[in-house]
Write a protein that holds these residues in place. Structure first.
Motif, mmCIF file in Angstrom:
data_model
loop_
_atom_site.group_PDB
_atom_site.id
_atom_site.type_symbol
_atom_site.label_atom_id
_atom_site.label_comp_id
_atom_site.label_asym_id
_atom_site.label_seq_id
_atom_site.Cartn_x
_atom_site.Cartn_y
_atom_site.Cartn_z
ATOM 1 N N ARG A 81 0.931 -1.060 0.091
ATOM 2 C CA ARG A 81 -0.198 0.322 0.218
ATOM 3 C C ARG A 81 0.842 1.000 -0.371
ATOM 4 O O ARG A 81 0.086 2.639 -0.415
ATOM 5 C CB ARG A 81 -0.958 -0.317 1.321
ATOM 6 N N TRP A 82 1.640 1.566 0.624
ATOM 7 C CA TRP A 82 2.931 2.637 0.727
ATOM 8 C C TRP A 82 3.983 2.681 0.051
ATOM 9 O O TRP A 82 5.122 1.364 0.403
ATOM 10 C CB TRP A 82 2.789 2.677 2.306
ATOM 11 N N ALA A 86 8.914 -2.869 3.386
ATOM 12 C CA ALA A 86 8.627 -1.405 2.511
ATOM 13 C C ALA A 86 9.761 -0.743 2.081
ATOM 14 O O ALA A 86 10.812 -0.743 3.167
ATOM 15 C CB ALA A 86 7.612 -0.293 3.444
ATOM 16 N N PRO A 87 10.079 -0.084 1.460
ATOM 17 C CA PRO A 87 11.363 1.205 1.736
ATOM 18 C C PRO A 87 11.312 1.944 2.765
ATOM 19 O O PRO A 87 10.519 2.682 3.090
ATOM 20 C CB PRO A 87 11.280 2.141 0.254
ATOM 21 N N LEU A 88 12.385 2.308 3.692
ATOM 22 C CA LEU A 88 12.698 2.436 4.993
ATOM 23 C C LEU A 88 13.553 3.811 4.819
ATOM 24 O O LEU A 88 14.711 3.326 4.485
ATOM 25 C CB LEU A 88 13.037 1.381 6.131
ATOM 26 N N LEU A 89 13.420 4.922 5.869
ATOM 27 C CA LEU A 89 14.320 6.085 6.276
ATOM 28 C C LEU A 89 14.184 5.283 7.661
ATOM 29 O O LEU A 89 12.994 6.037 8.327
ATOM 30 C CB LEU A 89 14.168 6.958 5.273
ATOM 31 N N ASP A 147 15.255 -1.545 0.089
ATOM 32 C CA ASP A 147 15.998 0.314 -0.370
ATOM 33 C C ASP A 147 15.498 0.370 1.594
ATOM 34 O O ASP A 147 14.836 0.674 1.775
ATOM 35 C CB ASP A 147 14.535 0.461 -0.614
ATOM 36 N N LYS A 148 16.584 0.530 1.798
ATOM 37 C CA LYS A 148 16.905 0.845 3.372
ATOM 38 C C LYS A 148 18.029 1.841 3.983
ATOM 39 O O LYS A 148 19.575 1.030 3.676
ATOM 40 C CB LYS A 148 15.965 -0.516 4.738
ATOM 41 N N THR A 149 17.644 2.867 4.838
ATOM 42 C CA THR A 149 17.973 3.553 5.543
ATOM 43 C C THR A 149 18.740 3.834 6.287
ATOM 44 O O THR A 149 17.290 4.290 7.432
ATOM 45 C CB THR A 149 18.569 4.805 4.554
#
Length: 333
Positions: free
Chosen positions: A156-157, A251-254, A280-282
């Motif tokens: 969803r996100w 999900a991609p994370l910051l 994708d994670k930072t």
């Protein structure tokens, strides 16, 4: 663009401006609304949109933390992200917080709070094309709520920003032993009593700059009272649940976190980063910073929110570049 907190003072998030003057200064429109949830509670909502000629380039749902609200500091960040990224931004007040109904700061079960967020965020998104990128920005307990929202619907996100996320409560802030271990008893026999001592009030250990701490306390909807027994037990339970589900996060994370945060443990945020399955994670842990990044000196605020804006813009642009136009998708191009 400078974060609007730079223009606040110790009495008002708008400083010397009226709300209308503040929104005009930042080229956003503002609206409020509410809905009645399945528990009969009226939940306050609000949104901020960039003014024309700026085009809406994405959707951002904002999730505040425990004892917070969608006004005050969180509103300043919402306006900053609407102005800087061109996003349509929305937020709500959790039950018992801000302008929403419910016993003050009482969350005996996180599930219904997640229900409210999903319901409102989905309705807000429905007003925009489904091809627009959509993100969640969260603070403190809001970080755990954002993760639970994501785990309900992993597609969803397009990304989560977790600022000082409550993945684990710091041992420096938890109730002293043996009270932590007696919470289940206290929650059962006196769930709403404010009987749980913590090692310092949240504003005192969250906001480094003195005038910002005073501004936090100036909100007429804030209190420094002790957490209620059932709420304290639920916050600890939620942290334990999330720690057992980190691998499910895709999900991609910051993740941004103050290195000297004594409310939400930076080590737990680092554990989330290591174990999340996100491609994708930072993570950025900022040495010396406290729990509330917006409560830091201005140079720290600009550093962290500059990183957040850069991350959001890059992923919104990437989504826009790969989106299939509606005409092409339907074969009418």
């Amino acid at each position: 663009m400078v974060h609007p907190v730079a223009h606040a003072d110790d009495r008002s998030p708008f400083g010397s401006l009226t709300p209308s003057e503040f929104y005009a200064r930042h080229s956003v429109s503002h609206s409020t609304s509410s809905f009645v949830n399945s528990r009969g509670l009226r939940i306050f909502t609000q949104s901020w949109l960039p003014l024309p000629p700026t085009q809406v380039t994405g959707i951002l749902a904002v999730v505040h933390g425990f004892t917070g609200e969608s006004n005050w500091f969180v509103q300043l960040t919402a306006v900053h992200l609407a102005e800087s990224c061109g996003f349509a931004v929305c937020a709500l007040d959790h039950q018992g917080h801000g302008f929403s109904d419910g016993l003050q700061f009482h969350i005996p079960d996180i599930g219904p709070v997640v229900d409210d967020c999903v319901s409102y965020f989905d309705s807000f998104r429905a007003a925009y094309p489904p091809t627009l990128p959509a993100f969640i920005y969260s603070e403190s307990l809001g970080g755990a709520i954002a993760l639970l929202i994501h785990l309900r619907n992993k597609d969803r996100w397009d990304g989560l920003v977790l600022n000082g996320a409550m993945c684990g409560i710091s041992a420096k802030f938890k109730p002293p032993w043996p009270l932590e271990h007696l919470l289940s008893f206290a929650a059962a026999v006196m769930p709403t009593w404010r009987v749980v001592p913590t090692r310092g009030s949240i504003p005192d250990v969250s906001f480094k700059v003195d005038w910002k701490r005073k501004l936090a306390l100036a909100s007429p909807r804030r209190t420094t009272a002790r957490p209620r027994a059932a709420t304290a037990q639920e916050l600890l339970r939620v942290c334990g649940e999330m720690q057992g589900r980190f691998e499910e996060v895709v999900a991609p994370l910051l993740i941004v976190h103050g290195g000297d945060d004594v409310v939400c443990d930076p080590a737990c945020a680092e554990d989330l980063y290591r174990r999340a399955s996100s491609a994708d994670k930072t993570i950025k842990v900022y040495p010396g910073m406290w729990h509330q990044i917006v409560g830091e000196p201005e140079e720290n605020v600009e550093l962290v929110f500059g990183d957040i804006i850069d991350w959001l813009k890059a992923r919104a642009q990437k989504k826009a570049a790969t989106a299939i136009p509606v005409e092409s998708a339907t074969g009418d191009a």
